[in-house]
Design a protein around this motif. Structure first.
Motif, PDB file in Angstrom:
ATOM      1  N   ALA A 125       0.837  -1.202   0.000  1.00 59.45           N
ATOM      2  CA  ALA A 125       0.000   0.000   0.000  1.00 59.45           C
ATOM      3  C   ALA A 125       0.868   1.248   0.000  1.00 59.45           C
ATOM      4  CB  ALA A 125      -0.909  -0.012   1.230  1.00 59.45           C
ATOM      5  N   ASP A 126       0.341   2.292  -0.598  1.00 63.90           N
ATOM      6  CA  ASP A 126       1.053   3.568  -0.613  1.00 63.90           C
ATOM      7  C   ASP A 126       0.758   4.354   0.670  1.00 63.90           C
ATOM      8  OD1 ASP A 126      -1.525   4.658  -0.932  1.00 63.90           O
ATOM      9  OD2 ASP A 126      -1.236   5.085  -3.063  1.00 63.90           O
ATOM     10  N   ALA A 127       1.159   5.633   0.694  1.00 61.33           N
ATOM     11  CA  ALA A 127       0.967   6.460   1.889  1.00 61.33           C
ATOM     12  C   ALA A 127      -0.507   6.660   2.231  1.00 61.33           C
ATOM     13  CB  ALA A 127       1.648   7.816   1.695  1.00 61.33           C
ATOM     14  N   GLY A 128      -1.383   6.512   1.251  1.00 62.54           N
ATOM     15  CA  GLY A 128      -2.818   6.651   1.490  1.00 62.54           C
ATOM     16  C   GLY A 128      -3.511   5.338   1.820  1.00 62.54           C
ATOM     17  N   GLY A 129      -2.741   4.246   1.914  1.00 60.99           N
ATOM     18  CA  GLY A 129      -3.330   2.950   2.228  1.00 60.99           C
ATOM     19  C   GLY A 129      -3.968   2.256   1.039  1.00 60.99           C
ATOM     20  N   VAL A 130      -3.542   2.633  -0.164  1.00 66.22           N
ATOM     21  CA  VAL A 130      -4.090   2.041  -1.393  1.00 66.22           C
ATOM     22  C   VAL A 130      -3.004   1.226  -2.095  1.00 66.22           C
ATOM     23  CG1 VAL A 130      -5.087   2.526  -3.665  1.00 66.22           C
ATOM     24  CG2 VAL A 130      -5.732   3.929  -1.687  1.00 66.22           C
ATOM     25  N   ALA A 131      -3.349   0.012  -2.495  1.00 64.38           N
ATOM     26  CA  ALA A 131      -2.426  -0.828  -3.260  1.00 64.38           C
ATOM     27  C   ALA A 131      -2.978  -0.998  -4.675  1.00 64.38           C
ATOM     28  CB  ALA A 131      -2.270  -2.192  -2.598  1.00 64.38           C
ATOM     29  N   ARG A 132      -2.116  -0.808  -5.633  1.00 67.10           N
ATOM     30  CA  ARG A 132      -2.472  -1.063  -7.028  1.00 67.10           C
ATOM     31  C   ARG A 132      -1.987  -2.469  -7.356  1.00 67.10           C
ATOM     32  NH1 ARG A 132      -2.038   3.612  -5.593  1.00 67.10           N
ATOM     33  NH2 ARG A 132      -3.277   5.339  -6.343  1.00 67.10           N
ATOM     34  N   VAL A 133      -2.899  -3.253  -7.867  1.00 70.28           N
ATOM     35  CA  VAL A 133      -2.617  -4.668  -8.108  1.00 70.28           C
ATOM     36  C   VAL A 133      -2.398  -4.904  -9.601  1.00 70.28           C
ATOM     37  CG1 VAL A 133      -3.572  -7.009  -7.964  1.00 70.28           C
ATOM     38  CG2 VAL A 133      -4.007  -5.361  -6.122  1.00 70.28           C
ATOM     39  N   ASP A 134      -1.335  -5.596  -9.916  1.00 73.21           N
ATOM     40  CA  ASP A 134      -1.067  -6.095 -11.263  1.00 73.21           C
ATOM     41  C   ASP A 134      -0.189  -7.327 -11.081  1.00 73.21           C
ATOM     42  OD1 ASP A 134      -0.737  -6.570 -13.940  1.00 73.21           O
ATOM     43  OD2 ASP A 134       0.642  -4.901 -14.277  1.00 73.21           O
ATOM     44  N   GLN A 135      -0.817  -8.477 -10.990  1.00 71.58           N
ATOM     45  CA  GLN A 135      -0.062  -9.706 -10.769  1.00 71.58           C
ATOM     46  C   GLN A 135      -0.703 -10.862 -11.506  1.00 71.58           C
ATOM     47  OE1 GLN A 135      -0.286  -9.609  -6.445  1.00 71.58           O
ATOM     48  NE2 GLN A 135      -1.629 -11.380  -6.439  1.00 71.58           N
ATOM     49  N   LEU A 136       0.056 -11.919 -11.650  1.00 69.77           N
ATOM     50  CA  LEU A 136      -0.380 -13.114 -12.365  1.00 69.77           C
ATOM     51  C   LEU A 136      -0.611 -14.252 -11.375  1.00 69.77           C
ATOM     52  CD1 LEU A 136      -0.711 -14.468 -15.231  1.00 69.77           C
ATOM     53  CD2 LEU A 136       1.646 -15.246 -14.934  1.00 69.77           C
ATOM     54  N   VAL A 137      -1.714 -14.974 -11.559  1.00 69.03           N
ATOM     55  CA  VAL A 137      -1.945 -16.225 -10.834  1.00 69.03           C
ATOM     56  C   VAL A 137      -1.528 -17.318 -11.812  1.00 69.03           C
ATOM     57  CG1 VAL A 137      -3.610 -17.720  -9.689  1.00 69.03           C
ATOM     58  CG2 VAL A 137      -3.881 -15.233  -9.557  1.00 69.03           C
ATOM     59  N   PRO A 138      -0.302 -17.827 -11.687  1.00 71.50           N
ATOM     60  CA  PRO A 138       0.201 -18.785 -12.662  1.00 71.50           C
ATOM     61  C   PRO A 138      -0.593 -20.089 -12.642  1.00 71.50           C
ATOM     62  CG  PRO A 138       1.832 -18.397 -10.914  1.00 71.50           C
ATOM     63  CD  PRO A 138       0.655 -17.538 -10.634  1.00 71.50           C
ATOM     64  N   GLY A 139      -0.823 -20.625 -13.844  1.00 70.79           N
ATOM     65  CA  GLY A 139      -1.489 -21.915 -13.979  1.00 70.79           C
ATOM     66  C   GLY A 139      -2.990 -21.877 -13.843  1.00 70.79           C
ATOM     67  N   ALA A 140      -3.566 -20.723 -13.497  1.00 64.23           N
ATOM     68  CA  ALA A 140      -5.017 -20.631 -13.299  1.00 64.23           C
ATOM     69  C   ALA A 140      -5.737 -20.408 -14.618  1.00 64.23           C
ATOM     70  CB  ALA A 140      -5.338 -19.489 -12.339  1.00 64.23           C
ATOM     71  N   VAL A 141      -7.013 -20.812 -14.654  1.00 67.89           N
ATOM     72  CA  VAL A 141      -7.907 -20.537 -15.770  1.00 67.89           C
ATOM     73  C   VAL A 141      -9.221 -20.006 -15.208  1.00 67.89           C
ATOM     74  CG1 VAL A 141      -6.862 -22.288 -17.286  1.00 67.89           C
ATOM     75  CG2 VAL A 141      -8.838 -22.893 -15.862  1.00 67.89           C
ATOM     76  N   LEU A 142     -10.044 -19.449 -16.090  1.00 66.12           N
ATOM     77  CA  LEU A 142     -11.362 -18.946 -15.699  1.00 66.12           C
ATOM     78  C   LEU A 142     -12.446 -19.770 -16.384  1.00 66.12           C
ATOM     79  CD1 LEU A 142     -10.751 -15.081 -16.013  1.00 66.12           C
ATOM     80  CD2 LEU A 142     -11.027 -16.416 -13.900  1.00 66.12           C
ATOM     81  N   GLY A 143     -13.285 -20.414 -15.603  1.00 61.79           N
ATOM     82  CA  GLY A 143     -14.418 -21.169 -16.139  1.00 61.79           C
ATOM     83  C   GLY A 143     -14.043 -22.554 -16.631  1.00 61.79           C
ATOM     84  N   GLY A 144     -15.040 -23.408 -16.691  1.00 64.15           N
ATOM     85  CA  GLY A 144     -14.860 -24.758 -17.212  1.00 64.15           C
ATOM     86  C   GLY A 144     -14.816 -25.846 -16.161  1.00 64.15           C
ATOM     87  N   GLY A 145     -14.555 -25.485 -14.902  1.00 61.06           N
ATOM     88  CA  GLY A 145     -14.588 -26.464 -13.820  1.00 61.06           C
ATOM     89  C   GLY A 145     -13.373 -27.360 -13.683  1.00 61.06           C
ATOM     90  N   ALA A 146     -12.289 -27.053 -14.371  1.00 64.77           N
ATOM     91  CA  ALA A 146     -11.063 -27.852 -14.222  1.00 64.77           C
ATOM     92  C   ALA A 146     -10.477 -27.631 -12.835  1.00 64.77           C
ATOM     93  CB  ALA A 146     -10.044 -27.461 -15.297  1.00 64.77           C
TER      94      ALA A 146
END
Length: 182
Positions: A125-146
């Motif tokens: 977090a910065d001085a105002g208590g805000v964190a900017r997020v830009d990260q990767l969840v490796p190996g993950a997918v969205l949808g499909g139920g795997a």
């Protein structure tokens, strides 16, 4: 009244025990095999609206997008400890109903390799208590139920304490975006 000699009674009992069939070990119930891990899900985007947990003011919005090698998380989280290092993780269950977000369950590792390394999921977090997020969840997918599908699971923010990560301070369920939505 006639009494049965003790030796005869003992031999009758032993014979009864010897004729009892041996107890077989219980076989485990048949379970379905785990869902396979896949390289691509059925959706391209999702969102998690993070709400405060554990009596904090932390909240934010994270947009998720399927990319080569995993799922990219991007957004902002506010109400954090100023200049504090926090942790943002995917958790096993899509349930943020508990006041301390414990209902989200344990950390979820989309790669299947074990516990997190503790570094790739840190946000500061910065001085105002805000964190900017830009990260990767490796190996993950969205949808499909795997097995590596993170849709329907939770994103959890762990608080910052001196030298360690603290309580779960924000939680949001990962919800697939309608087709064409960012």
């Amino acid at each position: 009244m006639r009494r049965i000699p003790a030796a005869l009674a003992a031999s009758v009992l032993l014979a009864a025990c010897a004729s009892t069939p041996p107890t077989l070990p219980r076989q485990p119930a048949a379970t379905s095999p785990p869902a396979p891990r896949v390289d691509a899900g059925t959706a391209t985007s999702a969102r998690a609206n993070l709400a405060a947990a554990s009596a904090t003011l932390a909240s934010g919005r994270i947009d998720l997008r399927a990319v080569q090698g995993g799922v990219r998380l991007a957004g902002e989280i506010g109400g954090l400890s100023r200049h504090g290092a926090h942790v943002l993780q995917v958790h096993a269950r899509g349930d943020c109903s508990a006041i301390d977000a414990s209902s989200a369950g344990p950390y979820f590792d989309a790669t299947g390799r074990g516990a997190p390394d503790g570094g790739s999921d840190r946000i500061v977090a910065d001085a105002g208590g805000v964190a900017r997020v830009d990260q990767l969840v490796p190996g993950a997918v969205l949808g499909g139920g795997a097995a590596n599908d993170i849709a329907g699971r939770s994103l959890v923010v762990l608080g910052s304490t001196a030298g360690a990560t603290g309580a779960r301070i924000a939680c949001g369920v990962i919800t697939l975006a309608p087709d064409g939505a960012p």
